[in-house]
Enzyme design. Sequence first.
Site, short mmCIF file in Angstrom:
data_model
loop_
_atom_site.label_atom_id
_atom_site.label_comp_id
_atom_site.label_asym_id
_atom_site.label_seq_id
_atom_site.Cartn_x
_atom_site.Cartn_y
_atom_site.Cartn_z
N ILE A 114 2.25 -9.83 8.21
CA ILE A 114 2.17 -10.47 8.26
C ILE A 114 0.58 -11.30 9.97
O ILE A 114 1.22 -10.30 10.38
CB ILE A 114 2.85 -11.89 8.00
CG1 ILE A 114 3.97 -11.40 9.43
CG2 ILE A 114 3.35 -12.31 6.91
CD1 ILE A 114 4.78 -12.80 9.67
N HIS A 115 -0.04 -11.55 9.93
CA HIS A 115 -0.76 -11.89 10.97
C HIS A 115 -1.38 -13.71 11.27
O HIS A 115 -1.62 -13.81 9.41
CB HIS A 115 -1.98 -11.10 11.18
CG HIS A 115 -2.86 -10.59 9.63
ND1 HIS A 115 -2.02 -10.15 8.74
CD2 HIS A 115 -3.55 -11.36 9.51
CE1 HIS A 115 -3.47 -10.06 7.50
NE2 HIS A 115 -4.01 -10.91 8.09
N LEU A 116 -2.03 -13.81 11.62
CA LEU A 116 -2.01 -15.86 12.09
C LEU A 116 -3.51 -14.81 12.70
O LEU A 116 -3.65 -15.04 13.32
CB LEU A 116 -1.08 -16.39 13.14
CG LEU A 116 -1.78 -17.24 13.50
CD1 LEU A 116 -1.53 -18.47 12.19
CD2 LEU A 116 -0.85 -18.48 14.53
#
Length: 159
Positions: A114-116
Amino acid sequence: MDHLWSPWRYRYVTKEDTARPACVFCEKQNELTVFTAQHCYGLLNLFPYTNGHMMIAPFEHVSRIEDLPEPAWIEMMRMARLAERNIRAAYRCEGLNLGFNIGSVAGAGIAGHIHLHVLPRWNGDANFMTVIGETRVHPESLEDSLAKLTACDWTLSAL
Protein backbone atom coordinates in the site's frame (compact mmCIF):
# COMPACT_ATOMS: atom_id res chain seq x y z
CA MET A 1 0.48 12.22 -35.98
CA ASP A 2 3.21 13.35 -33.59
CA HIS A 3 5.27 10.89 -31.56
CA LEU A 4 6.95 11.45 -28.23
CA TRP A 5 9.63 8.90 -27.45
CA SER A 6 10.52 7.60 -23.99
CA PRO A 7 12.69 4.53 -24.66
CA TRP A 8 13.93 4.51 -21.05
CA ARG A 9 10.40 3.42 -20.00
CA TYR A 10 10.37 0.32 -22.26
CA ARG A 11 12.23 -1.89 -19.76
CA TYR A 12 9.76 -0.85 -17.07
CA VAL A 13 6.54 -1.55 -18.97
CA THR A 14 7.78 -4.81 -20.52
CA LYS A 15 9.48 -5.99 -17.33
CA GLU A 16 12.60 -6.57 -19.42
CA ASP A 17 14.77 -5.08 -16.71
CA THR A 18 15.46 -8.20 -14.64
CA ALA A 19 17.33 -6.14 -12.05
CA ARG A 20 14.05 -4.48 -11.08
CA PRO A 21 12.84 -5.78 -7.70
CA ALA A 22 9.40 -7.29 -7.18
CA CYS A 23 8.41 -4.30 -5.03
CA VAL A 24 9.81 -0.83 -5.63
CA PHE A 25 8.57 0.26 -2.20
CA CYS A 26 10.61 -2.41 -0.44
CA GLU A 27 13.64 -1.28 -2.47
CA LYS A 28 12.94 2.23 -1.13
CA GLN A 29 14.25 3.93 -4.32
CA ASN A 30 16.72 5.99 -2.30
CA GLU A 31 17.39 8.40 -5.15
CA LEU A 32 13.75 9.53 -4.98
CA THR A 33 13.27 9.58 -1.19
CA VAL A 34 11.77 12.81 0.13
CA PHE A 35 11.68 11.90 3.84
CA THR A 36 12.20 8.93 6.14
CA ALA A 37 10.22 8.47 9.36
CA GLN A 38 10.04 5.60 11.86
CA HIS A 39 7.33 3.50 10.14
CA CYS A 40 7.08 5.02 6.67
CA TYR A 41 8.83 7.15 4.12
CA GLY A 42 7.95 9.47 1.26
CA LEU A 43 9.22 9.27 -2.28
CA LEU A 44 8.57 10.88 -5.61
CA ASN A 45 6.45 9.02 -8.12
CA LEU A 46 8.72 7.90 -10.96
CA PHE A 47 5.82 8.46 -13.40
CA PRO A 48 4.12 11.52 -11.90
CA TYR A 49 0.71 12.84 -12.82
CA THR A 50 1.89 16.37 -11.92
CA ASN A 51 5.17 17.83 -10.70
CA GLY A 52 5.52 17.22 -6.98
CA HIS A 53 3.52 13.93 -7.13
CA MET A 54 4.81 11.94 -4.18
CA MET A 55 3.77 8.83 -2.30
CA ILE A 56 3.91 7.80 1.34
CA ALA A 57 4.61 4.10 1.91
CA PRO A 58 5.03 2.05 5.07
CA PHE A 59 8.22 0.07 5.48
CA GLU A 60 6.07 -2.99 6.16
CA HIS A 61 5.05 -4.86 3.00
CA VAL A 62 1.26 -5.15 3.29
CA SER A 63 -1.41 -4.89 0.62
CA ARG A 64 -4.30 -3.57 2.72
CA ILE A 65 -4.71 -0.76 5.24
CA GLU A 66 -6.38 -3.15 7.67
CA ASP A 67 -3.15 -5.20 7.83
CA LEU A 68 -0.98 -2.22 8.75
CA PRO A 69 -0.05 -1.96 12.45
CA GLU A 70 -1.72 0.99 14.15
CA PRO A 71 1.50 2.98 14.83
CA ALA A 72 2.44 2.81 11.13
CA TRP A 73 -1.06 3.88 10.06
CA ILE A 74 -1.07 6.83 12.45
CA GLU A 75 2.36 7.94 11.30
CA MET A 76 1.36 7.69 7.63
CA MET A 77 -1.62 9.96 8.26
CA ARG A 78 0.48 12.45 10.19
CA MET A 79 3.01 12.48 7.35
CA ALA A 80 0.12 13.03 4.91
CA ARG A 81 -0.73 16.20 6.86
CA LEU A 82 2.87 17.34 6.54
CA ALA A 83 2.87 16.44 2.85
CA GLU A 84 -0.23 18.59 2.32
CA ARG A 85 1.41 21.52 4.09
CA ASN A 86 4.77 21.13 2.37
CA ILE A 87 3.41 20.61 -1.14
CA ARG A 88 1.12 23.63 -0.77
CA ALA A 89 4.11 25.73 0.32
CA ALA A 90 6.54 24.39 -2.30
CA TYR A 91 4.18 24.40 -5.29
CA ARG A 92 1.60 27.09 -4.47
CA CYS A 93 -1.05 24.69 -5.78
CA GLU A 94 -4.78 25.35 -5.78
CA GLY A 95 -5.70 21.90 -4.47
CA LEU A 96 -4.36 18.42 -3.79
CA ASN A 97 -5.33 14.83 -4.47
CA LEU A 98 -4.63 12.28 -1.75
CA GLY A 99 -5.57 8.67 -2.31
CA PHE A 100 -4.97 4.95 -1.99
CA ASN A 101 -5.55 2.50 -4.86
CA ILE A 102 -5.97 -0.81 -3.06
CA GLY A 103 -5.82 -3.81 -5.37
CA SER A 104 -4.97 -3.91 -9.06
CA VAL A 105 -8.62 -3.56 -10.13
CA ALA A 106 -8.71 -0.27 -8.18
CA GLY A 107 -5.77 1.04 -10.19
CA ALA A 108 -2.85 0.04 -7.97
CA GLY A 109 0.22 -0.36 -10.14
CA ILE A 110 1.95 -2.07 -7.23
CA ALA A 111 -0.90 -3.84 -5.47
CA GLY A 112 1.20 -5.78 -2.96
CA HIS A 113 2.43 -2.74 -1.01
CA ILE A 114 0.00 0.00 0.00
CA HIS A 115 0.98 3.59 -0.61
CA LEU A 116 -0.73 6.95 -0.41
CA HIS A 117 -0.50 9.28 -3.41
CA VAL A 118 -0.20 12.99 -2.64
CA LEU A 119 -0.14 15.35 -5.60
CA PRO A 120 -0.63 19.04 -6.17
CA ARG A 121 -3.35 20.23 -8.56
CA TRP A 122 -3.97 23.46 -10.44
CA ASN A 123 -6.96 24.69 -12.36
CA GLY A 124 -6.52 23.50 -15.93
CA ASP A 125 -3.68 21.04 -15.25
CA ALA A 126 -5.54 18.34 -17.22
CA ASN A 127 -5.18 20.13 -20.54
CA PHE A 128 -5.61 18.91 -24.10
CA MET A 129 -2.23 17.14 -24.08
CA THR A 130 -3.45 14.74 -21.40
CA VAL A 131 -7.04 14.44 -22.58
CA ILE A 132 -6.54 14.24 -26.35
CA GLY A 133 -2.85 13.49 -26.81
CA GLU A 134 -2.64 11.00 -23.91
CA THR A 135 0.62 12.75 -23.02
CA ARG A 136 1.64 14.60 -19.88
CA VAL A 137 3.97 17.57 -19.99
CA HIS A 138 6.05 18.22 -16.88
CA PRO A 139 7.86 21.57 -16.69
CA GLU A 140 10.06 20.38 -13.81
CA SER A 141 12.50 17.46 -13.64
CA LEU A 142 12.30 14.80 -10.92
CA GLU A 143 15.62 16.13 -9.57
CA ASP A 144 14.15 19.63 -9.22
CA SER A 145 11.00 18.22 -7.57
CA LEU A 146 13.16 16.23 -5.16
CA ALA A 147 15.24 19.29 -4.25
CA LYS A 148 12.12 21.37 -3.70
CA LEU A 149 10.43 18.80 -1.43
CA THR A 150 13.47 17.64 0.53
CA ALA A 151 14.07 21.27 1.49
CA CYS A 152 10.76 21.20 3.43
CA ASP A 153 10.45 20.41 7.15
CA TRP A 154 9.38 16.76 7.47
CA THR A 155 9.68 16.48 11.27
CA LEU A 156 6.45 15.51 13.01
CA SER A 157 7.00 18.29 15.52
CA ALA A 158 6.32 20.71 12.63
CA LEU A 159 2.60 19.84 12.91
